[in-house]
Write a protein that holds these residues in place. Sequence first.
Motif, PDB file in Angstrom:
ATOM      1  N   ILE A   1       0.859  -1.191   0.000  1.00 19.93           N
ATOM      2  CA  ILE A   1       0.000   0.000   0.000  1.00 19.93           C
ATOM      3  C   ILE A   1       0.888   1.232   0.000  1.00 19.93           C
ATOM      4  O   ILE A   1       1.820   1.332   0.806  1.00 19.93           O
ATOM      5  N   THR A   2       0.614   2.174  -0.888  1.00 14.31           N
ATOM      6  CA  THR A   2       1.269   3.484  -0.849  1.00 14.31           C
ATOM      7  C   THR A   2       0.194   4.555  -0.948  1.00 14.31           C
ATOM      8  O   THR A   2      -0.692   4.472  -1.803  1.00 14.31           O
ATOM      9  N   THR A   3       0.261   5.560  -0.087  1.00 14.48           N
ATOM     10  CA  THR A   3      -0.772   6.584  -0.110  1.00 14.48           C
ATOM     11  C   THR A   3      -0.291   7.868   0.549  1.00 14.48           C
ATOM     12  O   THR A   3       0.493   7.842   1.502  1.00 14.48           O
ATOM     13  N   ALA A   4      -0.766   8.969   0.016  1.00 18.76           N
ATOM     14  CA  ALA A   4      -0.582  10.270   0.656  1.00 18.76           C
ATOM     15  C   ALA A   4      -1.923  10.819   1.127  1.00 18.76           C
ATOM     16  O   ALA A   4      -2.021  11.984   1.514  1.00 18.76           O
TER      17      ALA A   4
ATOM     18  N   TRP B   1      10.828  -1.505   0.054  1.00 18.18           N
ATOM     19  CA  TRP B   1       9.444  -1.942  -0.141  1.00 18.18           C
ATOM     20  C   TRP B   1       8.813  -2.334   1.193  1.00 18.18           C
ATOM     21  O   TRP B   1       9.374  -3.092   1.964  1.00 18.18           O
ATOM     22  N   HIS B   2       7.622  -1.793   1.425  1.00 17.03           N
ATOM     23  CA  HIS B   2       7.007  -1.860   2.745  1.00 17.03           C
ATOM     24  C   HIS B   2       5.613  -2.493   2.696  1.00 17.03           C
ATOM     25  O   HIS B   2       5.026  -2.655   1.628  1.00 17.03           O
ATOM     26  N   GLY B   3       5.080  -2.787   3.888  1.00 19.78           N
ATOM     27  CA  GLY B   3       3.679  -3.175   3.980  1.00 19.78           C
ATOM     28  C   GLY B   3       2.786  -2.001   3.622  1.00 19.78           C
ATOM     29  O   GLY B   3       1.908  -2.096   2.768  1.00 19.78           O
ATOM     30  N   ILE B   4       3.019  -0.865   4.298  1.00 14.45           N
ATOM     31  CA  ILE B   4       2.333   0.378   3.958  1.00 14.45           C
ATOM     32  C   ILE B   4       3.337   1.525   4.043  1.00 14.45           C
ATOM     33  O   ILE B   4       4.138   1.611   4.977  1.00 14.45           O
ATOM     34  N   TYR B   5       3.304   2.393   3.055  1.00  9.42           N
ATOM     35  CA  TYR B   5       4.155   3.571   2.977  1.00  9.42           C
ATOM     36  C   TYR B   5       3.209   4.759   2.811  1.00  9.42           C
ATOM     37  O   TYR B   5       2.536   4.883   1.786  1.00  9.42           O
TER      38      TYR B   5
ATOM     39  N   HIS C   1       3.380  -9.365   8.112  1.00  7.64           N
ATOM     40  CA  HIS C   1       4.469 -10.334   8.154  1.00  7.64           C
ATOM     41  C   HIS C   1       5.045 -10.572   6.761  1.00  7.64           C
ATOM     42  O   HIS C   1       4.429 -10.269   5.743  1.00  7.64           O
ATOM     43  N   ASP C   2       6.265 -11.080   6.759  1.00  8.80           N
ATOM     44  CA  ASP C   2       7.008 -11.338   5.517  1.00  8.80           C
ATOM     45  C   ASP C   2       7.097 -10.065   4.678  1.00  8.80           C
ATOM     46  O   ASP C   2       6.701 -10.027   3.511  1.00  8.80           O
ATOM     47  N   ILE C   3       7.653  -9.030   5.311  1.00  9.96           N
ATOM     48  CA  ILE C   3       7.836  -7.726   4.671  1.00  9.96           C
ATOM     49  C   ILE C   3       9.340  -7.475   4.512  1.00  9.96           C
ATOM     50  O   ILE C   3      10.095  -7.587   5.486  1.00  9.96           O
ATOM     51  N   TYR C   4       9.777  -7.081   3.333  1.00  7.39           N
ATOM     52  CA  TYR C   4      11.206  -6.876   3.119  1.00  7.39           C
ATOM     53  C   TYR C   4      11.726  -5.609   3.787  1.00  7.39           C
ATOM     54  O   TYR C   4      12.786  -5.619   4.402  1.00  7.39           O
ATOM     55  N   GLY C   5      10.997  -4.517   3.660  1.00 10.13           N
ATOM     56  CA  GLY C   5      11.466  -3.271   4.260  1.00 10.13           C
ATOM     57  C   GLY C   5      10.857  -3.048   5.633  1.00 10.13           C
ATOM     58  O   GLY C   5      11.052  -3.836   6.546  1.00 10.13           O
ATOM     59  N   TRP C   6      10.096  -1.965   5.778  1.00  6.97           N
ATOM     60  CA  TRP C   6       9.375  -1.681   7.012  1.00  6.97           C
ATOM     61  C   TRP C   6       7.930  -2.149   6.852  1.00  6.97           C
ATOM     62  O   TRP C   6       7.311  -1.916   5.819  1.00  6.97           O
TER      63      TRP C   6
ATOM     64  N   ASN D   1      18.540  -0.680   6.871  1.00  7.46           N
ATOM     65  CA  ASN D   1      17.480   0.322   6.760  1.00  7.46           C
ATOM     66  C   ASN D   1      16.127  -0.336   6.589  1.00  7.46           C
ATOM     67  O   ASN D   1      15.370  -0.037   5.665  1.00  7.46           O
ATOM     68  N   SER D   2      15.799  -1.253   7.470  1.00  2.09           N
ATOM     69  CA  SER D   2      14.521  -1.964   7.394  1.00  2.09           C
ATOM     70  C   SER D   2      14.193  -2.464   8.789  1.00  2.09           C
ATOM     71  O   SER D   2      15.058  -2.569   9.652  1.00  2.09           O
ATOM     72  N   GLY D   3      12.889  -2.740   9.005  1.00  2.00           N
ATOM     73  CA  GLY D   3      12.509  -3.191  10.335  1.00  2.00           C
ATOM     74  C   GLY D   3      10.999  -3.247  10.482  1.00  2.00           C
ATOM     75  O   GLY D   3      10.292  -3.604   9.550  1.00  2.00           O
ATOM     76  N   GLY D   4      10.492  -2.873  11.660  1.00  2.00           N
ATOM     77  CA  GLY D   4       9.077  -3.027  11.961  1.00  2.00           C
ATOM     78  C   GLY D   4       8.269  -1.779  11.672  1.00  2.00           C
ATOM     79  O   GLY D   4       7.469  -1.746  10.733  1.00  2.00           O
ATOM     80  N   ILE D   5       8.460  -0.733  12.484  1.00  4.56           N
ATOM     81  CA  ILE D   5       7.677   0.492  12.359  1.00  4.56           C
ATOM     82  C   ILE D   5       8.625   1.678  12.397  1.00  4.56           C
ATOM     83  O   ILE D   5       9.481   1.772  13.285  1.00  4.56           O
ATOM     84  N   ILE D   6       8.470   2.602  11.463  1.00  2.00           N
ATOM     85  CA  ILE D   6       9.256   3.825  11.468  1.00  2.00           C
ATOM     86  C   ILE D   6       8.325   4.988  11.154  1.00  2.00           C
ATOM     87  O   ILE D   6       7.510   4.928  10.225  1.00  2.00           O
ATOM     88  N   VAL D   7       8.409   6.045  11.957  1.00  7.35           N
ATOM     89  CA  VAL D   7       7.506   7.193  11.826  1.00  7.35           C
ATOM     90  C   VAL D   7       8.295   8.480  12.041  1.00  7.35           C
ATOM     91  O   VAL D   7       9.114   8.551  12.953  1.00  7.35           O
TER      92      VAL D   7
END
Length: 234
Positions: free
Chosen positions: A146-149, A171-175, A189-194, A225-231
């Motif tokens: 998902i990508t959204t502004a 590449w993320h679950g949601i960006y 789960h099974d997300i390459y980036g965040w 530069n990847s992990g669980g949650i970044i804000v």
Amino acid sequence: FPVTIGCGSGSKTVYTSIRSGIDNVGASNILLIRGGTYSEICAVALIESGTASAPTIIAAYPGETVTWIKNTAGDARDCLISFSTRSWISIRGNRNPAYASSYGSLIIDGNNDTGATDQYIITTADAASDLEITGIEIRNGNESCITTAAVRFRVTWNEIHHCGLSGEYLWHGIYFRGDSSIVQHNDWHDIYGWSIHCYASASNCNNVTISHNHVYITGIATSPNSGGIIVTGK
């Protein structure tokens, strides 16, 4: 494409693809999709906006399972669903406890599409607002799922997985970056980036709520530069 069938002494129009149904559902109406697997090209700017009191709803028929899959052979566009600049639209399934008996199971599958750059499953333009993805499964995004502004974007009670298949940490679950957005009660789960990345390019990501998410097998790219949650933001 619509097909006319007999219905007693009259007739009824039945849409045999999700895309043709979306194109005709109308503002503030409900499109219920009967069970089955639908191989679809991207639905771009077809969904009509609803209102705060009566959103436009797309959902699986109660008690049935719908698999909505990207037709990679028939479409080189970079999404399966694009809300464009629309507002007050809700895509619903029965993973949300509030809708367990109202709707069926809805699975949206990006089919690991590599037909074009930026292969997202769900995306929006900047001017979109008040959109909801709730109670469904989203899987197999070649890049971010998902990508959204959009502002006031709500992602709740979903299972979102296998996003980013190239090993790339971007590449993320949601960006997302829309203010006043909500990300709650999801399995990632099974997300390459965040799994969840709220990105503030200037003054975005303000008043955002991220809570009650189950995040695991995430940040599996080799880059740090990847992990669980970044804000970023307020």
